[in-house]
Design an enzyme around this catalytic site. Structure first.
Site, PDB file in Angstrom:
ATOM      1  N   ALA A  14     -29.418  -2.407  -6.901  1.00  0.00           N
ATOM      2  CA  ALA A  14     -28.324  -2.944  -7.701  1.00  0.00           C
ATOM      3  C   ALA A  14     -27.019  -2.213  -7.404  1.00  0.00           C
ATOM      4  O   ALA A  14     -27.006  -1.093  -6.876  1.00  0.00           O
ATOM      5  CB  ALA A  14     -28.662  -2.826  -9.185  1.00  0.00           C
ATOM      6  N   ALA A  17     -26.484   1.344  -8.496  1.00  0.00           N
ATOM      7  CA  ALA A  17     -27.256   2.277  -7.664  1.00  0.00           C
ATOM      8  C   ALA A  17     -26.549   2.518  -6.345  1.00  0.00           C
ATOM      9  O   ALA A  17     -26.373   3.669  -5.919  1.00  0.00           O
ATOM     10  CB  ALA A  17     -28.659   1.726  -7.429  1.00  0.00           C
ATOM     11  N   SER A  38     -37.120  -2.771  -3.199  1.00  0.00           N
ATOM     12  CA  SER A  38     -36.399  -3.988  -3.550  1.00  0.00           C
ATOM     13  C   SER A  38     -37.314  -5.167  -3.268  1.00  0.00           C
ATOM     14  O   SER A  38     -38.146  -5.103  -2.359  1.00  0.00           O
ATOM     15  CB  SER A  38     -35.110  -4.127  -2.737  1.00  0.00           C
ATOM     16  OG  SER A  38     -34.502  -5.391  -2.952  1.00  0.00           O
ATOM     17  N   ARG A  39     -37.165  -6.230  -4.052  1.00  0.00           N
ATOM     18  CA  ARG A  39     -37.943  -7.432  -3.764  1.00  0.00           C
ATOM     19  C   ARG A  39     -37.453  -8.111  -2.498  1.00  0.00           C
ATOM     20  O   ARG A  39     -38.120  -8.970  -1.945  1.00  0.00           O
ATOM     21  CB  ARG A  39     -37.892  -8.382  -4.964  1.00  0.00           C
ATOM     22  CG  ARG A  39     -38.633  -7.807  -6.179  1.00  0.00           C
ATOM     23  CD  ARG A  39     -38.897  -8.861  -7.231  1.00  0.00           C
ATOM     24  NE  ARG A  39     -39.770  -8.343  -8.274  1.00  0.00           N
ATOM     25  CZ  ARG A  39     -39.403  -8.090  -9.524  1.00  0.00           C
ATOM     26  NH1 ARG A  39     -38.147  -8.298  -9.876  1.00  0.00           N
ATOM     27  NH2 ARG A  39     -40.252  -7.627 -10.404  1.00  0.00           N
ATOM     28  N   TYR A  60     -41.985  -3.004  -6.364  1.00  0.00           N
ATOM     29  CA  TYR A  60     -41.749  -1.840  -7.211  1.00  0.00           C
ATOM     30  C   TYR A  60     -43.026  -1.055  -7.461  1.00  0.00           C
ATOM     31  O   TYR A  60     -43.014   0.177  -7.490  1.00  0.00           O
ATOM     32  CB  TYR A  60     -41.115  -2.271  -8.540  1.00  0.00           C
ATOM     33  CG  TYR A  60     -39.830  -3.048  -8.375  1.00  0.00           C
ATOM     34  CD1 TYR A  60     -38.885  -2.686  -7.418  1.00  0.00           C
ATOM     35  CD2 TYR A  60     -39.556  -4.159  -9.164  1.00  0.00           C
ATOM     36  CE1 TYR A  60     -37.708  -3.392  -7.260  1.00  0.00           C
ATOM     37  CE2 TYR A  60     -38.389  -4.878  -9.018  1.00  0.00           C
ATOM     38  CZ  TYR A  60     -37.471  -4.493  -8.059  1.00  0.00           C
ATOM     39  OH  TYR A  60     -36.312  -5.213  -7.907  1.00  0.00           O
ATOM     40  N   LEU A  76     -32.635  -1.849 -12.636  1.00  0.00           N
ATOM     41  CA  LEU A  76     -33.028  -3.259 -12.676  1.00  0.00           C
ATOM     42  C   LEU A  76     -32.208  -4.019 -13.717  1.00  0.00           C
ATOM     43  O   LEU A  76     -31.498  -3.409 -14.531  1.00  0.00           O
ATOM     44  CB  LEU A  76     -34.521  -3.363 -13.026  1.00  0.00           C
ATOM     45  CG  LEU A  76     -35.495  -2.879 -11.955  1.00  0.00           C
ATOM     46  CD1 LEU A  76     -36.881  -2.658 -12.558  1.00  0.00           C
ATOM     47  CD2 LEU A  76     -35.568  -3.882 -10.816  1.00  0.00           C
ATOM     48  N   HIS A  81     -35.724  -3.229 -18.231  1.00  0.00           N
ATOM     49  CA  HIS A  81     -35.659  -1.778 -18.287  1.00  0.00           C
ATOM     50  C   HIS A  81     -36.843  -1.146 -19.011  1.00  0.00           C
ATOM     51  O   HIS A  81     -37.500  -0.231 -18.488  1.00  0.00           O
ATOM     52  CB  HIS A  81     -34.356  -1.333 -18.956  1.00  0.00           C
ATOM     53  CG  HIS A  81     -33.163  -1.480 -18.076  1.00  0.00           C
ATOM     54  ND1 HIS A  81     -31.881  -1.236 -18.512  1.00  0.00           N
ATOM     55  CD2 HIS A  81     -33.046  -1.853 -16.780  1.00  0.00           C
ATOM     56  CE1 HIS A  81     -31.027  -1.444 -17.526  1.00  0.00           C
ATOM     57  NE2 HIS A  81     -31.712  -1.835 -16.464  1.00  0.00           N
ATOM     58  N   LYS A  99     -28.667   2.111 -18.623  1.00  0.00           N
ATOM     59  CA  LYS A  99     -28.459   1.613 -19.977  1.00  0.00           C
ATOM     60  C   LYS A  99     -28.224   0.098 -19.941  1.00  0.00           C
ATOM     61  O   LYS A  99     -27.810  -0.438 -18.887  1.00  0.00           O
ATOM     62  CB  LYS A  99     -27.289   2.346 -20.631  1.00  0.00           C
ATOM     63  CG  LYS A  99     -25.974   2.286 -19.838  1.00  0.00           C
ATOM     64  CD  LYS A  99     -25.250   0.994 -20.052  1.00  0.00           C
ATOM     65  CE  LYS A  99     -24.277   0.716 -18.937  1.00  0.00           C
ATOM     66  NZ  LYS A  99     -23.897  -0.711 -18.888  1.00  0.00           N
ATOM     67  N   ASP A 179     -23.843  -4.421 -22.206  1.00  0.00           N
ATOM     68  CA  ASP A 179     -23.303  -3.809 -20.994  1.00  0.00           C
ATOM     69  C   ASP A 179     -22.301  -2.712 -21.289  1.00  0.00           C
ATOM     70  O   ASP A 179     -22.383  -1.611 -20.735  1.00  0.00           O
ATOM     71  CB  ASP A 179     -22.663  -4.886 -20.111  1.00  0.00           C
ATOM     72  CG  ASP A 179     -22.274  -4.343 -18.740  1.00  0.00           C
ATOM     73  OD1 ASP A 179     -23.080  -3.579 -18.171  1.00  0.00           O
ATOM     74  OD2 ASP A 179     -21.190  -4.686 -18.252  1.00  0.00           O
TER      75      ASP A 179
END
Length: 328
Positions: A14, A17, A38-39, A60, A76, A81, A99, A179
């Site tokens: 993400a 990250a 990662s997928r 994962y 994620l 989370h 978070k 967020d």
């Protein structure tokens, strides 16, 4: 003897990250990025090459099964989370999770239970907790530098109308309050140690996305109120101010320290005739966070506690309950 470098595993590539936390780990003196999952296998492989990670995975669970990973960082989508924090702890990994770590306060109870059962360090990634400017604010308030605290005001906003962005997707835990609404709340709790008594709010939702895009809240504490707004479709802005009977404190870059100018805390006197400036140059709060986390896994120091995570989420839950219209 110097401790060996901590071996991080990263669950997801993400943006937070890629742009903040992985670079902070790479710069730190305590750890290295050992594995990335990662997928999208191509993304995992590309980021592994970028950060000289030894391994990459396209699942994962595969990373959690790696015996050489000491702990994981989880960026994620918000709705995932709590689940992956629990799974990581049960896999024997220490956990630093972005978070908000959950979307309801009672979901955090399950994370706390997993932490206690496994004995792993599990912490929500509130980087502001580790920035010395916030400890200075707390010290100023505690020492009586502004007299009794009477009012806190804050705001945090940005403009994002991308329908594919997770912040605009309710099924992924999007919305302004999850967020960024957590930031005025957590910094107020950090600076004051106070407990919420009541909440009033107005919450507006996007007809296109179904997420909350604007919230105005008043959170009552003993002796003072916190008034703040957050928005995902407004110009970029952030501010936190603490008003007392004999002075007030302005935190110039409260949340994204280093991106909105100097990291400064300004203490004003009662008559606005004098001020004292406290500067914090060269601080990277993400790097401070990852170093503190590694030290905590070795029994040295503390991290942002899940019990505080629950208190923050209780406030967000109360704001949602007070706002109108209600979430689906």
């Amino acid at each position: 003897m110097t401790d060996p470098l901590y071996r991080w595993g990263i669950l997801s590539t993400a943006k937070i990250a890629r742009e903040q936390v992985m670079p902070a780990i790479a710069r730190s003196e305590t750890g290295v990025i050992h594995a990335i999952a990662s997928r999208d296998a191509g993304r995992a492989q590309a980021q592994a090459a970028r950060f000289s990670a030894t391994r990459w995975y396209d699942a994962y669970d595969a990373l959690l099964s790696d015996p050489d990973v000491d702990g994981v960082y989880i960026p994620l989508p918000t709705a995932q989370h709590a689940e992956w924090a629990i799974r990581a702890a049960e896999a024997g990994k220490h956990v630093l999770c972005e978070k908000p770590i959950a979307l309801k306060a009672d979901e955090i109870d399950r994370v706390i239970a997993a932490r206690d059962a496994t004995g792993r360090v599990v912490s929500e990634a509130f980087m502001v907790w580790y920035h010395p400017q916030w400890h200075k604010v707390r010290d100023l308030i505690t020492s009586g530098a502004i007299g009794p605290l009477r009012q806190v005001t804050g705001g945090f906003s940005y403009h994002n109308t991308d329908p594919d962005n997770m912040r605009n997707r309710p099924e992924l835990g999007g919305g302004a309050l999850p967020d960024i609404g957590v930031y005025p709340v957590v910094t107020t709790l950090l600076a004051t140690g106070a407990e919420m008594r009541r909440a009033e709010a107005r919450v507006a939702y996007s007809p296109e996305f179904g997420t909350d895009i604007l919230a105005r809240a008043t959170v009552g504490f003993d002796g003072f109120d916190l008034d703040f707004h957050v928005a995902t479709q407004m110009a970029a802005y952030q501010s936190m101010r603490f008003f007392g009977e004999t002075g007030w404190i302005d935190v110039l870059t409260p949340f994204n320290a280093g991106l909105y100018g100097f990291d400064e805390v300004v203490l004003h006197d009662q008559k606005a005739q004098a001020r004292q400036v406290f500067r914090f140059p060269g601080i990277n709060q993400y790097e401070a966070q990852v170093d503190a986390f590694v030290h905590a896994t070795r029994g040295e120091g503390e991290v942002f506690p899940l019990e505080m995570s629950r208190r923050v989420q209780e406030v967000i839950d109360a704001i949602y309950a007070a706002g109108a219209p209600r979430r689906a």
